[in-house]
Design a protein around this motif. Structure first.
Motif, PDB file in Angstrom:
ATOM      1  N   ARG A 223      39.871  26.148  33.077  1.00 34.89           N
ATOM      2  CA  ARG A 223      39.119  27.461  32.801  1.00 34.89           C
ATOM      3  C   ARG A 223      39.879  28.499  33.770  1.00 34.89           C
ATOM      4  NH1 ARG A 223      33.059  26.459  34.161  1.00 34.89           N
ATOM      5  NH2 ARG A 223      32.907  28.189  32.847  1.00 34.89           N
ATOM      6  N   TYR A 224      40.538  28.187  34.690  1.00 37.36           N
ATOM      7  CA  TYR A 224      41.227  29.183  35.578  1.00 37.36           C
ATOM      8  C   TYR A 224      42.340  28.754  36.111  1.00 37.36           C
ATOM      9  CZ  TYR A 224      40.016  27.378  40.217  1.00 37.36           C
ATOM     10  OH  TYR A 224      39.931  26.500  41.221  1.00 37.36           O
ATOM     11  N   ASP A 225      43.278  29.877  36.489  1.00 38.70           N
ATOM     12  CA  ASP A 225      44.459  29.730  37.304  1.00 38.70           C
ATOM     13  C   ASP A 225      44.496  30.524  38.387  1.00 38.70           C
ATOM     14  OD1 ASP A 225      47.367  28.717  37.520  1.00 38.70           O
ATOM     15  OD2 ASP A 225      47.606  31.076  37.516  1.00 38.70           O
ATOM     16  N   PRO A 243      39.653  38.997  38.923  1.00 43.50           N
ATOM     17  CA  PRO A 243      40.140  38.146  37.921  1.00 43.50           C
ATOM     18  C   PRO A 243      40.016  38.794  36.596  1.00 43.50           C
ATOM     19  CG  PRO A 243      38.176  37.456  39.467  1.00 43.50           C
ATOM     20  CD  PRO A 243      38.362  38.833  39.659  1.00 43.50           C
ATOM     21  N   PHE A 244      40.835  38.286  35.836  1.00 43.12           N
ATOM     22  CA  PHE A 244      41.297  39.074  34.445  1.00 43.12           C
ATOM     23  C   PHE A 244      41.600  38.054  33.358  1.00 43.12           C
ATOM     24  CE2 PHE A 244      45.220  39.194  36.776  1.00 43.12           C
ATOM     25  CZ  PHE A 244      46.164  38.503  35.817  1.00 43.12           C
ATOM     26  N   LYS A 245      41.362  38.028  32.047  1.00 43.03           N
ATOM     27  CA  LYS A 245      41.901  37.205  31.072  1.00 43.03           C
ATOM     28  C   LYS A 245      43.391  37.844  30.627  1.00 43.03           C
ATOM     29  CE  LYS A 245      38.576  34.296  30.017  1.00 43.03           C
ATOM     30  NZ  LYS A 245      37.818  34.355  28.727  1.00 43.03           N
ATOM     31  N   PRO A 246      44.270  37.137  30.701  1.00 46.12           N
ATOM     32  CA  PRO A 246      45.536  37.622  30.509  1.00 46.12           C
ATOM     33  C   PRO A 246      45.657  38.046  28.938  1.00 46.12           C
ATOM     34  CG  PRO A 246      45.758  35.460  31.469  1.00 46.12           C
ATOM     35  CD  PRO A 246      44.280  35.752  31.112  1.00 46.12           C
ATOM     36  N   TYR A 247      46.533  39.027  28.806  1.00 43.75           N
ATOM     37  CA  TYR A 247      46.920  39.627  27.567  1.00 43.75           C
ATOM     38  C   TYR A 247      48.142  39.390  27.072  1.00 43.75           C
ATOM     39  CZ  TYR A 247      46.884  42.562  23.282  1.00 43.75           C
ATOM     40  OH  TYR A 247      46.831  43.252  22.070  1.00 43.75           O
ATOM     41  N   ASP A 248      48.518  38.506  25.971  1.00 43.74           N
ATOM     42  CA  ASP A 248      49.970  38.323  25.374  1.00 43.74           C
ATOM     43  C   ASP A 248      50.490  39.155  24.578  1.00 43.74           C
ATOM     44  OD1 ASP A 248      52.169  37.010  24.366  1.00 43.74           O
ATOM     45  OD2 ASP A 248      51.256  35.161  24.283  1.00 43.74           O
ATOM     46  N   LEU A 258      40.951  32.318  32.630  1.00 41.40           N
ATOM     47  CA  LEU A 258      40.974  33.308  33.654  1.00 41.40           C
ATOM     48  C   LEU A 258      41.607  33.117  34.712  1.00 41.40           C
ATOM     49  CD1 LEU A 258      38.558  35.682  34.567  1.00 41.40           C
ATOM     50  CD2 LEU A 258      37.809  33.890  36.281  1.00 41.40           C
ATOM     51  N   GLU A 259      42.383  34.594  35.047  1.00 40.36           N
ATOM     52  CA  GLU A 259      43.475  34.330  36.092  1.00 40.36           C
ATOM     53  C   GLU A 259      42.635  35.144  37.288  1.00 40.36           C
ATOM     54  OE1 GLU A 259      46.261  33.755  38.416  1.00 40.36           O
ATOM     55  OE2 GLU A 259      46.490  33.123  36.464  1.00 40.36           O
ATOM     56  N   ILE A 260      42.816  34.203  38.480  1.00 41.77           N
ATOM     57  CA  ILE A 260      42.337  34.597  39.777  1.00 41.77           C
ATOM     58  C   ILE A 260      43.536  34.867  40.768  1.00 41.77           C
ATOM     59  CG2 ILE A 260      40.906  34.442  41.718  1.00 41.77           C
ATOM     60  CD1 ILE A 260      39.408  32.263  40.104  1.00 41.77           C
ATOM     61  N   PRO A 261      44.049  35.997  40.550  1.00 40.03           N
ATOM     62  CA  PRO A 261      45.305  36.356  41.058  1.00 40.03           C
ATOM     63  C   PRO A 261      45.562  36.230  42.617  1.00 40.03           C
ATOM     64  CG  PRO A 261      44.356  38.524  40.620  1.00 40.03           C
ATOM     65  CD  PRO A 261      43.665  37.394  40.078  1.00 40.03           C
ATOM     66  N   LEU A 262      46.363  35.352  42.957  1.00 39.20           N
ATOM     67  CA  LEU A 262      46.931  35.099  44.487  1.00 39.20           C
ATOM     68  C   LEU A 262      47.350  36.387  45.089  1.00 39.20           C
ATOM     69  CD1 LEU A 262      47.311  33.067  46.661  1.00 39.20           C
ATOM     70  CD2 LEU A 262      49.925  32.674  45.621  1.00 39.20           C
ATOM     71  N   VAL A 339      32.025  34.862  36.940  1.00 39.26           N
ATOM     72  CA  VAL A 339      32.834  36.001  36.085  1.00 39.26           C
ATOM     73  C   VAL A 339      32.272  35.491  34.619  1.00 39.26           C
ATOM     74  CG1 VAL A 339      34.850  36.990  35.045  1.00 39.26           C
ATOM     75  CG2 VAL A 339      34.882  36.345  37.523  1.00 39.26           C
ATOM     76  N   LEU A 340      32.325  34.340  34.299  1.00 47.33           N
ATOM     77  CA  LEU A 340      32.225  33.959  32.900  1.00 47.33           C
ATOM     78  C   LEU A 340      30.931  34.159  32.522  1.00 47.33           C
ATOM     79  CD1 LEU A 340      34.984  31.001  32.383  1.00 47.33           C
ATOM     80  CD2 LEU A 340      35.204  33.544  31.953  1.00 47.33           C
ATOM     81  N   LYS A 341      29.824  33.781  33.510  1.00 43.64           N
ATOM     82  CA  LYS A 341      28.445  33.875  32.985  1.00 43.64           C
ATOM     83  C   LYS A 341      28.082  35.335  32.458  1.00 43.64           C
ATOM     84  CE  LYS A 341      26.355  35.194  37.399  1.00 43.64           C
ATOM     85  NZ  LYS A 341      25.475  34.752  38.564  1.00 43.64           N
ATOM     86  N   LYS A 342      28.876  36.351  32.709  1.00 44.04           N
ATOM     87  CA  LYS A 342      28.728  37.815  32.259  1.00 44.04           C
ATOM     88  C   LYS A 342      28.970  38.025  30.869  1.00 44.04           C
ATOM     89  CE  LYS A 342      28.522  39.500  37.052  1.00 44.04           C
ATOM     90  NZ  LYS A 342      28.606  38.310  37.589  1.00 44.04           N
TER      91      LYS A 342
END
Length: 343
Positions: A223-225, A243-248, A258-262, A339-342
């Motif tokens: 679900r996330y990285d 946090p964001f959903k990446p775009y290819d 979902l990416e939670i950036p380090l 994040v995802l509940k929204k």
């Protein structure tokens, strides 16, 4: 997605957000990572993309109206300190005249687990500051690169961690970031011991490729990285402290993870940036304050092997400072649920 609509209005920020420069990168380091020193984004200490989103009306929310969030994480690379290093520490303490510490290190020679078999201690420290965190465990097999422990021997500890409300996630091995079969095997191995699905991920040595790693993680059911950060520099790799959903860019579509950036890794501060504890705190405090201004999420990686001496004091300083600011300090799984509940 609203974030995409906002950012596509500014081509420069869109390129930064999507990591456009990394798609055709001619050079990567020895761990197949895109390093900060090769990036055109020289101001990694500032979350420019998130700042722009906030200016355009983007408004993330956290439980109890907390102003920002801290994603606390620990990579468990090893749980045993070798007899050689225990003996070296004891001798060094004795030469420095620290008899108490020397005796402690000598006593530790009798135990194969101390001092890095310290999950209870980490959790107790975080609980003191009303915080929880994620523990990412390796699930390697004998013969795999950096195999250091058998995940099956930790069934009781994994249960203790999750029963208390903390998270257990996968710390993918050296090939998992680009090898779907290796990733699936390690995920299944950890889930068999844990007895429940694993949703969170970070790769060993922060090995990562844009966008391929996101794609295989999504297909594997994560679900996330929270791998996405620079090993050689703290900060905001694509200008995001949210946090964001990446775009290819190759397929023109969103990747379903979902990416939670380090943001901050302990060994980046002293190993790559060569900062002492005082200077490291200046950097960390700046990144926390920048995240707070954007109502974002700062992700902190502190290895269990760093929970000693000045490094432990620095981690507690982070907890104390964020607690004083009223931050929500929690695991990657809880950040993801929020994040995802929204959506």
């Amino acid at each position: 997605m609203q974030v995409y609509d906002i950012l596509q209005q500014d081509p420069e920020l869109w390129d930064l957000f999507t990591c456009a420069e990394e798609y055709e990168a001619a050079f990567r380091d020895g761990y197949d990572r895109f390093p900060h020193y090769m990036s055109n984004h020289r101001e990694a200490f500032e979350p420019w993309v998130s700042q722009y989103l906030i200016e355009q009306g983007y408004h993330p929310e956290y439980p109890d109206s907390q102003p920002f969030a801290v994603c606390l994480t620990h990579d468990i690379d090893t749980i045993h300190k070798s007899a050689f290093f225990k003996g070296y520490d004891a001798l060094r303490s004795l030469k420095a005249g620290d008899i108490t510490k020397s005796l402690t290190n000598i006593w530790q020679l009798r135990s194969r687990k101390l001092p890095w078999f310290n999950f209870h201690e980490i959790m107790a420290l975080e609980e003191k500051y009303d915080a929880q965190s994620s523990f990412y465990f390796l699930a390697l097999a004998p013969g795999d690169q950096d195999y250091a422990y058998d995940i099956r021997s930790l069934e009781g500890e994994l249960g203790m961690i999750t029963d208390a409300g903390w998270e257990v996630g996968l710390h993918g091995g050296h090939r998992a970031y680009c090898d779907a079969r290796a990733l699936e095997t390690e995920k299944q191995r950890l889930e068999a011991v844990l007895g429940r699905p694993v949703v969170g991920y970070r790769n060993h040595f922060l090995r990562f490729r844009v966008p391929e790693t996101w794609e295989i993680l999504s297909r594997a059911g994560f679900r996330y990285d929270t791998t996405f950060g620079y090993a050689d520099c703290t900060g905001f790799r694509n200008g995001m402290c949210h946090p964001f959903k990446p775009y290819d860019l190759q397929t023109g579509r969103e990747i379903d993870i979902l990416e939670i950036p380090l943001t901050v890794m302990d060994c980046t501060l002293d190993g790559y940036m060569r900062l002492d504890a005082k200077k490291a705190w200046v950097v960390i405090r700046h990144l926390i304050d920048a995240t707070e201004r954007c109502h974002g999420v700062i992700t902190v990686l502190w290895h269990n092997a760093y929970m000693e001496g000045e490094r432990l004091k620095l981690y507690e300083k982070v907890l104390r400072y964020c607690r004083e600011k009223g931050a929500w300090m929690t695991s990657g799984a809880e950040i993801t649920r929020n994040v995802l509940k929204k959506e």
